[in-house]
Design an enzyme around this catalytic site. Structure first.
Site, PDB file in Angstrom:
ATOM      1  N   ARG A 120      23.555   2.897   8.822  1.00 23.37           N
ATOM      2  CA  ARG A 120      22.703   2.249   9.841  1.00 23.37           C
ATOM      3  C   ARG A 120      21.402   3.003  10.108  1.00 23.37           C
ATOM      4  NH1 ARG A 120      27.786   1.549  12.678  1.00 23.37           N
ATOM      5  NH2 ARG A 120      28.639  -0.472  12.058  1.00 23.37           N
ATOM      6  N   LYS A 142       7.275  -1.421   6.498  1.00 22.82           N
ATOM      7  CA  LYS A 142       7.880  -2.613   5.870  1.00 22.82           C
ATOM      8  C   LYS A 142       8.663  -2.143   4.653  1.00 22.82           C
ATOM      9  CE  LYS A 142       4.919  -6.499   7.039  1.00 22.82           C
ATOM     10  NZ  LYS A 142       3.974  -7.500   6.500  1.00 22.82           N
ATOM     11  N   GLU A 184      -5.952  -3.883  -2.727  1.00 21.06           N
ATOM     12  CA  GLU A 184      -5.515  -3.711  -1.332  1.00 21.06           C
ATOM     13  C   GLU A 184      -6.582  -2.965  -0.523  1.00 21.06           C
ATOM     14  OE1 GLU A 184      -2.983  -5.229  -0.116  1.00 21.06           O
ATOM     15  OE2 GLU A 184      -1.199  -5.120  -1.399  1.00 21.06           O
ATOM     16  N   LYS A 226      -4.953   0.486   8.856  1.00 22.03           N
ATOM     17  CA  LYS A 226      -3.553   0.033   8.875  1.00 22.03           C
ATOM     18  C   LYS A 226      -2.832   0.608  10.089  1.00 22.03           C
ATOM     19  CE  LYS A 226       0.422  -1.309   6.419  1.00 22.03           C
ATOM     20  NZ  LYS A 226       1.126  -1.600   5.195  1.00 22.03           N
ATOM     21  N   GLU A 236       4.979  -7.561  13.216  1.00 28.34           N
ATOM     22  CA  GLU A 236       4.244  -8.748  12.780  1.00 28.34           C
ATOM     23  C   GLU A 236       4.544  -9.971  13.631  1.00 28.34           C
ATOM     24  OE1 GLU A 236       3.468  -8.851   8.518  1.00 28.34           O
ATOM     25  OE2 GLU A 236       3.712 -11.018   8.583  1.00 28.34           O
ATOM     26  N   ARG A 240      -0.574  -8.316  12.829  1.00 32.28           N
ATOM     27  CA  ARG A 240      -0.273  -7.611  11.577  1.00 32.28           C
ATOM     28  C   ARG A 240      -0.363  -8.529  10.361  1.00 32.28           C
ATOM     29  NH1 ARG A 240       4.294  -3.037  10.104  1.00 32.28           N
ATOM     30  NH2 ARG A 240       3.762  -2.984   7.891  1.00 32.28           N
ATOM     31  N   ASN A 244      -1.952  -9.414   5.297  1.00 33.28           N
ATOM     32  CA  ASN A 244      -1.485 -10.190   4.151  1.00 33.28           C
ATOM     33  C   ASN A 244      -2.575 -11.097   3.573  1.00 33.28           C
ATOM     34  OD1 ASN A 244       1.137  -9.329   3.703  1.00 33.28           O
ATOM     35  ND2 ASN A 244       1.897 -10.516   5.420  1.00 33.28           N
ATOM     36  N   HIS A 247      -2.266 -12.495   0.086  1.00 31.69           N
ATOM     37  CA  HIS A 247      -0.884 -12.305  -0.352  1.00 31.69           C
ATOM     38  C   HIS A 247      -0.101 -13.616  -0.476  1.00 31.69           C
ATOM     39  CE1 HIS A 247      -1.907  -8.191   0.462  1.00 31.69           C
ATOM     40  NE2 HIS A 247      -0.698  -7.738   0.211  1.00 31.69           N
ATOM     41  N   HIS A 251       1.599 -13.701  -3.806  1.00 29.26           N
ATOM     42  CA  HIS A 251       3.061 -13.678  -3.994  1.00 29.26           C
ATOM     43  C   HIS A 251       3.506 -14.851  -4.868  1.00 29.26           C
ATOM     44  CE1 HIS A 251       4.021 -11.031  -0.215  1.00 29.26           C
ATOM     45  NE2 HIS A 251       3.473 -10.354  -1.188  1.00 29.26           N
ATOM     46  N   HIS A 264       1.169  -6.570  -8.482  1.00 28.81           N
ATOM     47  CA  HIS A 264       1.011  -7.043  -7.107  1.00 28.81           C
ATOM     48  C   HIS A 264      -0.480  -7.099  -6.719  1.00 28.81           C
ATOM     49  CE1 HIS A 264       1.839  -7.590  -2.840  1.00 28.81           C
ATOM     50  NE2 HIS A 264       1.068  -6.555  -2.573  1.00 28.81           N
TER      51      HIS A 264
HETATM   52  P1  NAD Z   1       4.725   0.349  -8.639  1.00 30.28           P
HETATM   53  O1  NAD Z   1       5.515   1.012  -7.605  1.00 30.28           O
HETATM   54  O2  NAD Z   1       5.429  -0.549  -9.588  1.00 30.28           O
HETATM   55  O3  NAD Z   1       3.926   1.461  -9.444  1.00 30.28           O
HETATM   56  C1  NAD Z   1       3.077   1.054 -10.483  1.00 30.28           C
HETATM   57  C2  NAD Z   1       3.381   1.770 -11.813  1.00 30.28           C
HETATM   58  O4  NAD Z   1       2.756   3.048 -11.776  1.00 30.28           O
HETATM   59  C3  NAD Z   1       4.846   2.015 -12.090  1.00 30.28           C
HETATM   60  O5  NAD Z   1       5.090   1.842 -13.454  1.00 30.28           O
HETATM   61  C4  NAD Z   1       5.006   3.481 -11.688  1.00 30.28           C
HETATM   62  O6  NAD Z   1       6.086   4.098 -12.350  1.00 30.28           O
HETATM   63  C5  NAD Z   1       3.706   4.064 -12.114  1.00 30.28           C
HETATM   64  N1  NAD Z   1       3.260   5.239 -11.388  1.00 30.28           N
HETATM   65  C6  NAD Z   1       3.435   5.506 -10.080  1.00 30.28           C
HETATM   66  N2  NAD Z   1       2.771   6.619  -9.750  1.00 30.28           N
HETATM   67  C7  NAD Z   1       2.177   7.076 -10.868  1.00 30.28           C
HETATM   68  C8  NAD Z   1       1.338   8.175 -11.151  1.00 30.28           C
HETATM   69  N3  NAD Z   1       0.932   9.017 -10.201  1.00 30.28           N
HETATM   70  N4  NAD Z   1       0.932   8.356 -12.425  1.00 30.28           N
HETATM   71  C9  NAD Z   1       1.304   7.477 -13.399  1.00 30.28           C
HETATM   72  N5  NAD Z   1       2.062   6.403 -13.185  1.00 30.28           N
HETATM   73  C10 NAD Z   1       2.497   6.196 -11.927  1.00 30.28           C
HETATM   74  O7  NAD Z   1       3.552  -0.546  -7.997  1.00 30.28           O
HETATM   75  P2  NAD Z   1       2.586  -0.321  -6.744  1.00 30.28           P
HETATM   76  O8  NAD Z   1       1.350  -1.052  -7.086  1.00 30.28           O
HETATM   77  O9  NAD Z   1       2.495   1.077  -6.339  1.00 30.28           O
HETATM   78  O10 NAD Z   1       3.332  -1.085  -5.578  1.00 30.28           O
HETATM   79  C11 NAD Z   1       3.554  -2.473  -5.617  1.00 30.28           C
HETATM   80  C12 NAD Z   1       4.687  -2.815  -4.724  1.00 30.28           C
HETATM   81  O11 NAD Z   1       4.347  -2.465  -3.378  1.00 30.28           O
HETATM   82  C13 NAD Z   1       5.053  -4.271  -4.693  1.00 30.28           C
HETATM   83  O12 NAD Z   1       6.442  -4.412  -4.800  1.00 30.28           O
HETATM   84  C14 NAD Z   1       4.585  -4.741  -3.337  1.00 30.28           C
HETATM   85  O13 NAD Z   1       5.337  -5.808  -2.845  1.00 30.28           O
HETATM   86  C15 NAD Z   1       4.753  -3.509  -2.518  1.00 30.28           C
HETATM   87  N6  NAD Z   1       3.926  -3.471  -1.298  1.00 30.28           N
HETATM   88  C16 NAD Z   1       4.543  -3.185  -0.141  1.00 30.28           C
HETATM   89  C17 NAD Z   1       3.808  -3.080   1.025  1.00 30.28           C
HETATM   90  C18 NAD Z   1       4.477  -2.684   2.305  1.00 30.28           C
HETATM   91  O14 NAD Z   1       3.842  -2.747   3.353  1.00 30.28           O
HETATM   92  N7  NAD Z   1       5.709  -2.233   2.278  1.00 30.28           N
HETATM   93  C19 NAD Z   1       2.431  -3.294   0.993  1.00 30.28           C
HETATM   94  C20 NAD Z   1       1.821  -3.592  -0.226  1.00 30.28           C
HETATM   95  C21 NAD Z   1       2.587  -3.679  -1.382  1.00 30.28           C
HETATM   96  N1  GLY Z   2       1.073  -4.920   3.555  1.00 33.97           N
HETATM   97  C1  GLY Z   2       1.207  -5.741   4.713  1.00 33.97           C
HETATM   98  C2  GLY Z   2       1.779  -5.043   5.877  1.00 33.97           C
HETATM   99  O1  GLY Z   2       2.136  -3.889   5.826  1.00 33.97           O
HETATM  100  O2  GLY Z   2       1.930  -5.646   6.904  1.00 33.97           O
END
Ligand code: NAD
Ligand code: GLY
Length: 363
Positions: A120, A142, A184, A226, A236, A240, A244, A247, A251, A264
């Site tokens: 939990r 998130k 982003e 942010k 949200e 908030r 998006n 997005h 998405h 993404h």
């Molecule tokens: P990712 O986590 O898939 O990383 C991208 C690629 O880069 C992967 O292959 C990873 O292994 C590689 N990588 C990571 N760090 C590296 C480094 N320093 N050097 C070399 N390679 C490296 O993708 P991302 O773009 O970081 O994140 C996308 C994800 O984030 C999506 O799932 C999206 O939905 C999510 N997201 C979440 C929020 C939130 O608020 N929680 C906001 C925006 C996006």
């Molecule tokens: N990336 C959108 C949020 O964190 O709300």
């Protein structure tokens, strides 16, 4: 070292931004038990950056374990979550265990959800290694996994105890991933800060060249914006949602193409053009704003057109996928639109107009 604070009462925390920071030093101030640390990462990031993190954690914690989940958006799943939870149970981890998410947004989102659900809730720290994760996903709490029927549909709001953005990680980041992160970054301009947008127009080459001062400014300014938004609307219930921007279309692109085909950030880039075009057709911004935004997205090397995801009824497929969006209410899609540069609103739009936008913005 720069620092940005997220104010959320007892869940407040610090984002540390710097280059080649001493992780042990940074963690000293965070009030966590320093008994067991579990690092969640993937093979790509582990090969490049795990050893340095382990050295720092071994100095700080009595015991350090590592879980490696497969690399990629297509692995942001129940299976990966279960792999982490099973490892924690098999090691006898208790509520004092601290999870460290070492990776991009995928690692951060899955690890955060594991931290939210294991016993939990246990503490976790974000060590974001992509630009996208440093400017957005590691901040704000998130956490989620994907479902085949919709992105990020299973998750929780759960804040990390600390976020450590080390710019050194950018040295190894491939250009395509850097560009996805820039999507982003660009987003924060139209929704909140056109001065920052103008700075980006002047500095995009420096950001693409990974100039350290430029990157530090980008990460700090994005985290500040942010932090301000999240501190005022953590779950949200209103404001908030503006984070998006792009997005809703984005998405649909990710799900429609199959997770991992379009990054993404690439989906968000084309999605921002579509959302700006929709804003224009609703009379909220003029053509020159859409052109300005599209130009910067293109200069960053990002797509300015969406893909065709259905050869027979492309717009219909987009609309079907967008109805699964978390902002939808009673099946009605609500879009983040630009209500004059620097200000975003969330509202529905007629399907017929959305169809026109999709037809105009896909190739
Ligand atoms: P990712 O986590 O898939 O990383 C991208 C690629 O880069 C992967 O292959 C990873 O292994 C590689 N990588 C990571 N760090 C590296 C480094 N320093 N050097 C070399 N390679 C490296 O993708 P991302 O773009 O970081 O994140 C996308 C994800 O984030 C999506 O799932 C999206 O939905 C999510 N997201 C979440 C929020 C939130 O608020 N929680 C906001 C925006 C996006
Ligand atoms: N990336 C959108 C949020 O964190 O709300």
């Amino acid at each position: 070292m720069r620092s940005v604070k997220i104010f959320l009462d007892s869940r407040s925390y610090e984002i540390s931004i710097g280059s080649a920071m001493d992780l042990g030093e940074v963690l000293l101030s965070s009030a966590m038990k320093k008994n067991v640390a579990v690092v969640v990462t993937n093979a790509t990031v582990a090969r490049l950056h795990l050893s340095k993190v382990l050295v720092a954690l071994h100095k700080t914690f009595n015991r350090v374990e590592v879980v490696e989940i497969p690399d990629g958006e297509q692995f942001k799943t129940w299976d990966s979550l279960n792999q982490i939870l099973t490892a924690l149970l098999s090691w006898g981890c208790d509520r004092g265990t601290v999870l460290f998410a070492l990776g991009g947004g995928v690692i951060g989102d899955v690890t955060g959800f594991a931290a939210a659900t294991y016993m939990r809730g246990i503490p976790f720290v974000q060590l974001p290694t992509t630009l996208l994760a440093q400017v957005d996903s590691s901040v704000g709490g998130k956490t989620a996994i994907n479902h085949p029927l919709g992105k990020n549909m299973i998750g929780a709001f759960y804040q990390p105890r600390a976020v450590v953005c080390d710019l050194q990680y950018m040295d190894t980041l491939p250009l395509r991933e850097l560009q996805a992160g820039i999507a982003e970054v660009i987003k924060y301009g139209p929704i909140h800060d056109m001065v920052f947008f103008q700075w980006l127009e002047e500095s995009i080459e420096a950001v693409l060249a990974k100039d350290e001062d430029a990157l530090a400014h980008v990460v700090q300014r994005c985290c500040e914006i942010k932090a301000q938004v999240v501190s005022s609307d953590e779950r949200e219930s209103g404001q908030r949602a503006v984070l998006n921007f792009g997005h809703t279309f984005g998405h649909a692109i990710e799900a429609g193409m199959g997770y991992g085909v379009w990054l993404h950030g690439e989906g968000v880039a084309a999605g921002m053009v579509m959302a700006a075009e929709l804003s224009k057709r609703l009379g909220l911004v003029d053509e020159s704003f859409v052109r300005r935004l599209t130009r910067l997205i293109g200069r960053a090397g990002l797509p300015t057109k969406g893909p065709v995801i259905d050869a027979v009824d492309n717009a219909g497929r987009y609309l079907d996928l967008m109805r699964v969006d978390k902002k939808s209410e009673a099946g009605e899609i609500r879009f983040v639109l630009i209500d004059g540069p620097g200000k975003a609103i969330v509202r529905p739009a007629p399907d017929s107009l959305v169809r026109e936008v999709i037809d105009a913005c896909c190739k």
